[in-house]
Design a protein around this motif. Sequence first.
Motif: not given
Length: 302
Positions: A158-159, A188-190, A193-194
Amino acid sequence: MAAKKTVVRTLVESGFAKVSEVCRAIGLQRSSFYWVSQRSPESIELEREVLRLSKDNPRYGYRRITALMRREGHKINSKRVQAIRRRHGLQVRKKQRKSRRVNENEPKRLRASAKNEVWSWDFVYDQTEHGSSFRILSVLDEYTRQCHSLNPRHSYRAEDVIEVLEELIVEHGPPRFIRSDNGPEFIAYKIRDWLKEQGIQTHYITLGSPWEQCYIESFHDKLRDEFLNREIFYSLAEAKILLEGWRKEYNDERIHSSLAYLTPNEFARSVQTPLRATPSTPSVRELIPNLIRNNIFTESTV
């Protein structure tokens, strides 16, 4: 005819037989053997140019080759280009996959009506010559058809996806919507959210419905057919360099019939980009008369 004349010429020059004997043996009229083409130099030059463009772009059909010829200033009919390519065995044969259509009773899918309104992203897989697989993250502007990214990596978290998108937003500005399938990297939640922090709305397609993401699927089909199937990558670094080169060529040189035979970059420069698109934003075909008046292209290319 040409093959038979070559046989006659070879046997006669070798001294094995006379012209009349060879012609009689292979069923060729002597008058046909001695006949010399009366084609003009201009006609010969046009054929050479068609063959050159077809050789440089082996997966292009006769319509796109015709558009390239006209962009270079040649006046030529598409049927003539088709006949030349057929004579030299250059016709592109590709079996089209059947695609399921969206039911009329289903809600209409989100449709881009301006630049940076809808981006679409997805992964495509390939591997190096030594069998090391990698994934390519492709990002496409659905309205202009511009490919913003073709970034290969052995794996994506995800990053990593956020890092690629951050760079694209700095370069092109943020999209209003971003369309994707339900892959783990995109839901992905990440990431969600971003995207929410950036003011970008997500639009996920229905599970098992790739036709709802038709623009990126069509782009991947071209990427596979015109580039990945023709290249051998010996390392990930080489794949990254070659993919970036093809991406720039796609944006700057590859013409699209859906964009009135403009390249994605040409079309993006020819339209104004509102901050937020409205339902009344004109479609590509509605923009054609304005593009003609602004000398973006001529009526013969439409």
